[in-house]
Write an enzyme that holds these catalytic residues in place. Structure first.
Site, PDB file in Angstrom:
ATOM      1  N   LEU A   1       0.846  -1.192   0.000  1.00  0.00           N
ATOM      2  CA  LEU A   1       0.000   0.000   0.000  1.00  0.00           C
ATOM      3  C   LEU A   1       0.880   1.240   0.000  1.00  0.00           C
ATOM      4  O   LEU A   1       1.936   1.256   0.640  1.00  0.00           O
ATOM      5  CB  LEU A   1      -0.907   0.021   1.235  1.00  0.00           C
ATOM      6  CG  LEU A   1      -2.079  -0.956   1.268  1.00  0.00           C
ATOM      7  CD1 LEU A   1      -2.680  -1.011   2.674  1.00  0.00           C
ATOM      8  CD2 LEU A   1      -3.150  -0.558   0.263  1.00  0.00           C
ATOM      9  N   ASP A   2       0.450   2.278  -0.705  1.00  0.00           N
ATOM     10  CA  ASP A   2       1.168   3.552  -0.670  1.00  0.00           C
ATOM     11  C   ASP A   2       1.203   4.088   0.757  1.00  0.00           C
ATOM     12  O   ASP A   2       0.318   3.775   1.568  1.00  0.00           O
ATOM     13  CB  ASP A   2       0.469   4.588  -1.557  1.00  0.00           C
ATOM     14  CG  ASP A   2       0.516   4.220  -3.036  1.00  0.00           C
ATOM     15  OD1 ASP A   2       1.415   3.478  -3.432  1.00  0.00           O
ATOM     16  OD2 ASP A   2      -0.371   4.698  -3.777  1.00  0.00           O
TER      17      ASP A   2
END
Length: 357
Positions: A76-77
Site C-alpha cells: 500500500l502507498d
C-alpha cells in the site's frame, strides 16, 4: 486461535492481516516486524532464534536472520490505509493468490488539480476548472471505467524502460525502445458514495478541509511530462478510455478558480494490479477537470476486511500492537517469552491467523 489448538511449535506457516494506518511506508513496517518474528518461538526453533539474536547484535542480517520467511500480499502507498496481508513461513506461497485477487477500495478525490503522483503526496502539475462539476456528472462518467479497461501508471511515476524513467527519453530526445505496455485490469464495481463541498477557505464551516499540495512542478518538468505523453500517444497502443483521455490531456485548460473545490468519494472492487490513483486521475479528466487522491483505504482483500475508522480493524491486527512491540524491542525491552506465555503481539496473531502446514 487459542494456544491449546496449536498442534506443535514452531508454526510452519501463518496467514493474517494488519490494519495499516495512513503514513508509514510498507517496507519499513515489514523491516520492523522481522526481528520480532525471527525471535519468537511461535515461528522459529531455538537454534534459529539464537542465530537471529546474534545477527541483530552484530548487525549482520544477510537475507533472513534465523531463516523465517515473511512477505506481504500487496503493498500500500504511504498515504493509504487498510488491509495489508502478511504471510509467514509456508504461508508466503499463498501470497500470490492475494496479489492477483480482487480488492475493494474507498478513495476520496479532490477536484481542481492534478499532481505528478496522482495523489496529495505529489506536486501540482495543473489546476483546472471545477465549478461546473456536479455529483451527477461524476456518476455519469463512471460507467466508462467499469468492466475490462486498460491503464497506464502515473506518467511521472517510477515506471522504467530498460532501466531509465520514461521522462529521460523525452528529455534526451530518444525514441522509446518499445511501446509502453498498458495494464489490462477489471473494475467489477465502481460507485460514487459521497460528495462534499469545500469549507470556506478562512474560518470554520461545513464541508471538507482538503487543500492542494503546496509544491508545484516547475515549468521545465511540465514540458518533460508533455513530451513523455506525446511519445506514449504517438505509439497509439493504449486502448479504450485511458487512451482517449491521454490523447486529450494536452488540450486541457490551465485554470485556477477561487474557493475550495468539492471532493467525491468512490468505492470500487477491482482486480489485482489496478492503479487506483490513475482511475481517479482519469475520472477528473472525463468531467473536464482534474482530480487527485487525498484518502485511500483498502477495506477488503480476500477474507480480510477493515473499516476506515481507526477503532475498527475488522479481522485484522491493529498496527499499534506491532508498533509498541517494535519500540520495546529497539529499547531492549520486551521480547517473546521463553515461558508458556505469549506477549501481546503474539496473542494478537494467534487470535487472527490462519495456520498453514
Amino acid at each position: 486461535m487459542p494456544k491449546a489448538a496449536l498442534p506443535y511449535l514452531p508454526v510452519p506457516g501463518a496467514l493474517f492481516a494488519i490494519a495499516k494506518p495512513s503514513g508509514p511506508p510498507c517496507m519499513p513496517m515489514l523491516d520492523g516486524i522481522k526481528p520480532l518474528i525471527n525471535q519468537s518461538r511461535l515461528f522459529n526453533d531455538p537454534a534459529g532464534i539464537e542465530v537471529s539474536k546474534q545477527a541483530v547484535k552484530k548487525r549482520r542480517f544477510k537475507h533472513r536472520p534465523g531463516g523465517v520467511k515473511i512477505g506481504q500480499g500487496g503493498t500500500l502507498d504511504p498515504l493509504a490505509d487498510g488491509v495489508l496481508i502478511m504471510g509467514i513461513g509456508k504461508a508466503t506461497k499463498l501470497l500470490q493468490t492475494h496479489l492477483d485477487g480482487p480488492k475493494t477500495y474507498r478513495a476520496t478525490a479532490l477536484l481542481g488539480a492534478e499532481t505528478d503522483s496522482y495523489d496529495s503526496e505529489g506536486r501540482v502539475v495543473r489546476t483546472a476548472p471545477w465549478k461546473h462539476v456536479t455529483r451527477q456528472q461524476i456518476e455519469g462518467v463512471l460507467d466508462r471505467f467499469r468492466g475490462d479497461i486498460a491503464q497506464l501508471p502515473p506518467i511521472y511515476s517510477a515506471l522504467k524502460m530498460d532501466g531509465k524513467p520514461l521522462y529521460w527519453y523525452a528529455r534526451e530526445g530518444k525514441k522509446l525502445p518499445r511501446p509502453i505496455e498498458p495494464r489490462k485490469v477489471t473494475v467489477f464495481s465502481l460507485e460514487c458514495i459521497d460528495w462534499q463541498e469545500g469549507a470556506p477557505i478562512e474560518g470554520e464551516g461545513d464541508g471538507h478541509h482538503f487543500n492542494f499540495p503546496a509544491n508545484r512542478v516547475p515549468d521545465q518538468d511540465k514540458e518533460t511530462m508533455k513530451a513523455v505523453r506525446q511519445l506514449i500517444v504517438g505509439e497509439g497502443n493504449v486502448p479504450g478510455v485511458a487512451g482517449e483521455l491521454l490523447s486529450e490531456a494536452g488540450d486541457l485548460p490551465e485554470v485556477e478558480e477561487q474557493g475550495r473545490p468539492p471532493t467525491f468519494k468512490v468505492e470500487m472492487r477491482v482486480s489485482g494490479g489496478t492503479y487506483v490513483r490513475s482511475l481517479i486521475h482519469d475520472i477528473g479528466h472525463a468531467v473536464g477537470s482534474a482530480a487527485h487522491v487525498v484518502t485511500l483505504s483498502r477495506i477488503q482483500q480476500g477474507e480480510y476486511h477493515c473499516e476506515e475508522q481507526p477503532g475498527d480493524p475488522g479481522n485484522c491486527v491493529p498496527w499499534s500492537v506491532f508498533q509498541k512491540a517494535i519500540e520495546e524491542h529497539h529499547a531492549g525491552g520486551t521480547l517473546p517469552a521463553a515461558s508458556g506465555e505469549w506477549v501481546e503481539w503474539e496473542e494478537a496473531i494467534l487470535d487472527k491467523m490462519k495456520m498453514v502446514e
